[in-house]
Design an enzyme around this catalytic site. Structure first.
Site, short mmCIF file in Angstrom:
data_model
loop_
_atom_site.label_atom_id
_atom_site.label_comp_id
_atom_site.label_asym_id
_atom_site.label_seq_id
_atom_site.Cartn_x
_atom_site.Cartn_y
_atom_site.Cartn_z
N TYR A 11 -20.08 44.73 15.19
CA TYR A 11 -20.56 43.40 15.55
C TYR A 11 -20.97 42.59 14.32
O TYR A 11 -20.72 41.40 14.22
CB TYR A 11 -21.74 43.51 16.53
CG TYR A 11 -22.17 42.18 17.08
CD1 TYR A 11 -21.34 41.45 17.92
CD2 TYR A 11 -23.41 41.63 16.73
CE1 TYR A 11 -21.72 40.21 18.41
CE2 TYR A 11 -23.80 40.40 17.22
CZ TYR A 11 -22.96 39.69 18.06
OH TYR A 11 -23.34 38.46 18.54
N LYS A 40 -5.48 41.54 11.82
CA LYS A 40 -5.28 42.80 12.55
C LYS A 40 -5.26 42.55 14.06
O LYS A 40 -4.56 43.25 14.80
CB LYS A 40 -6.37 43.81 12.17
CG LYS A 40 -6.34 44.24 10.69
CD LYS A 40 -5.06 44.96 10.29
CE LYS A 40 -5.16 45.56 8.88
NZ LYS A 40 -3.93 46.26 8.44
N1 LIG Z 1 -9.35 52.36 4.28
C1 LIG Z 1 -9.86 52.01 5.43
O1 LIG Z 1 -11.05 52.26 5.69
C2 LIG Z 1 -9.03 51.30 6.47
C3 LIG Z 1 -9.64 51.03 7.70
C4 LIG Z 1 -8.89 50.42 8.72
C5 LIG Z 1 -7.57 50.07 8.46
N2 LIG Z 1 -7.01 50.33 7.25
C6 LIG Z 1 -5.60 49.93 7.06
O2 LIG Z 1 -4.85 51.06 6.65
C7 LIG Z 1 -3.77 50.64 5.78
C8 LIG Z 1 -3.81 51.42 4.49
O3 LIG Z 1 -5.07 51.16 3.87
P1 LIG Z 1 -5.61 51.94 2.58
O4 LIG Z 1 -7.07 52.11 2.79
O5 LIG Z 1 -4.75 53.10 2.27
O6 LIG Z 1 -5.41 50.78 1.48
P2 LIG Z 1 -5.16 50.86 -0.09
O7 LIG Z 1 -5.69 52.12 -0.65
O8 LIG Z 1 -5.64 49.56 -0.63
O9 LIG Z 1 -3.56 50.93 -0.17
C9 LIG Z 1 -2.82 49.85 0.30
C10 LIG Z 1 -1.35 50.14 0.14
O10 LIG Z 1 -0.63 49.00 0.62
C11 LIG Z 1 0.24 48.60 -0.40
N3 LIG Z 1 0.53 47.17 -0.36
C12 LIG Z 1 -0.32 46.12 -0.39
N4 LIG Z 1 0.36 44.97 -0.38
C13 LIG Z 1 1.68 45.30 -0.34
C14 LIG Z 1 2.88 44.57 -0.32
N5 LIG Z 1 2.90 43.23 -0.38
N6 LIG Z 1 4.06 45.24 -0.25
C15 LIG Z 1 4.08 46.58 -0.20
N7 LIG Z 1 2.97 47.35 -0.26
C16 LIG Z 1 1.79 46.70 -0.33
C17 LIG Z 1 -0.44 48.97 -1.70
O11 LIG Z 1 0.49 48.96 -2.76
P3 LIG Z 1 0.04 48.70 -4.32
O12 LIG Z 1 -0.42 50.03 -4.84
O13 LIG Z 1 1.28 48.20 -4.95
O14 LIG Z 1 -1.06 47.69 -4.29
C18 LIG Z 1 -0.95 50.36 -1.31
O15 LIG Z 1 0.10 51.28 -1.40
C19 LIG Z 1 -3.95 49.13 5.60
O16 LIG Z 1 -3.09 48.44 6.49
C20 LIG Z 1 -5.40 48.89 5.98
O17 LIG Z 1 -5.64 47.58 6.44
C21 LIG Z 1 -7.70 50.93 6.26
#
Ligand SMILES: NC(=O)c1ccc[n+]([C@@H]2O[C@H](COP(=O)([O-])OP(=O)(O)OC[C@H]3O[C@@H](n4cnc5c(N)ncnc54)[C@H](OP(=O)(O)O)[C@@H]3O)[C@@H](O)[C@H]2O)c1
Length: 247
Positions: free
Chosen positions: A163, A174
């Site tokens: 919240y 999202k």
């Molecule tokens: N971590 C959390 O707590 C969390 C919670 C809820 C949802 N999520 C979702 O889970 C997914 C993965 O998150 P994460 O935590 O692993 O994030 P992260 O560590 O920031 O990694 C993001 C990944 O997405 C890639 N990316 C970003 N922009 C891109 C683009 N234009 N084209 C291709 N690749 C791109 C990055 O590539 P580069 O290395 O080139 O930047 C990296 O490989 C995301 O969709 C995020 O919103 C994460």
């Protein structure tokens, strides 16, 4: 049966890398997309060192030309795609959310556009581009990496865990992605393809930050489960660790 082929966008680090690792541990051929090819190759070397059957393609989800590259890659080698994990995503700024980029009243429109471009429009466009190949799979699975922060119900409910965790651009992107999940699942309801939204949890990655309670080793569990759903599994849902979330 032929080995399954999976494409994980943003697979060079974070939850995407862990997803590729765990899918490959189930005998699935994991192809990661990486904007930076050198980083992607390093990630593949780590995956292969762990025994994975993995490859990389250079892939930026905001570059439409890359959709054709991905299509041609899977079409020429396999003639189909079994699993698409729409994992690549960006936040509006750092976490915890502080500053105008996270506000609703002040977020600059260019930030809103940039976050929606990556987290929504590009996900739709890539999925549309690869759908003809996913239709050729005997059991296509599409996993959209959403977030609990996309839940309108929880944002509107005082006392819910999110919240007071509002970051308009990211959250709304999202929510829009969740709408895509529902609409695409409905359109594909008479096919073998299942489409679901995943909330991985709050995970210690570059995006999630150090304060996140979940380790990366647990952060791919929801994506992997939805990518490997059995034929009688759900479609058009929104899940975290096997449990449904309110839209
Ligand atoms: N971590 C959390 O707590 C969390 C919670 C809820 C949802 N999520 C979702 O889970 C997914 C993965 O998150 P994460 O935590 O692993 O994030 P992260 O560590 O920031 O990694 C993001 C990944 O997405 C890639 N990316 C970003 N922009 C891109 C683009 N234009 N084209 C291709 N690749 C791109 C990055 O590539 P580069 O290395 O080139 O930047 C990296 O490989 C995301 O969709 C995020 O919103 C994460």
């Amino acid at each position: 049966m032929a080995e399954k082929i999976a494409f994980i966008t943003g697979g060079n680090r974070g939850i995407g890398f862990q997803t590729a690792l765990e899918l490959s541990q189930q005998g699935i051929h994991a192809v990661i997309g990486s904007r930076d090819l050198a980083q992607g190759e390093q990630a593949v070397a780590r995956l292969r060192a762990a025994g994975a059957n993995a490859d990389v393609i250079q892939f930026d989800i905001t570059k439409p030309a890359d959709y054709q590259v991905a299509y041609d890659y899977f079409n020429s080698r396999y003639g189909r795609l079994d699993i698409l994990v729409n994992n690549a995503g960006i936040a509006a700024g750092g976490f915890p959310p502080v500053g105008p980029d996270h506000t609703t009243g002040e977020v600059p429109l260019d930030v809103l556009h940039r976050v929606f471009e990556t987290n929504f429009f590009a996900q739709v466009a890539l999925t549309q581009a690869l759908l003809p190949l996913i239709r050729k799979s005997p059991a296509g699975r599409i996993v959209n990496l959403s977030s609990i922060l996309g839940s309108l119900t929880l944002h509107a409910t005082p006392g819910s865990p999110i919240y007071n965790a509002k970051s308009f651009a990211y959250d709304a992107s999202k929510t829009a992605l969740n709408a895509f999940t529902i609409h695409l699942a409905h359109e594909l309801r008479d096919t073998k393809i299942k489409v679901n939204s995943a909330h991985p949890g709050w995970v210690k990655t570059d995006m999630g930050g150090d304060q996140a309670p979940m380790e990366v080793s647990d952060g791919a569990k929801t994506s992997v489960a939805l990518a490997t759903l059995p034929d009688d599994g759900p479609t058009g849902g929104y899940f975290h660790m096997g449990k449904p979330l309110p839209w």
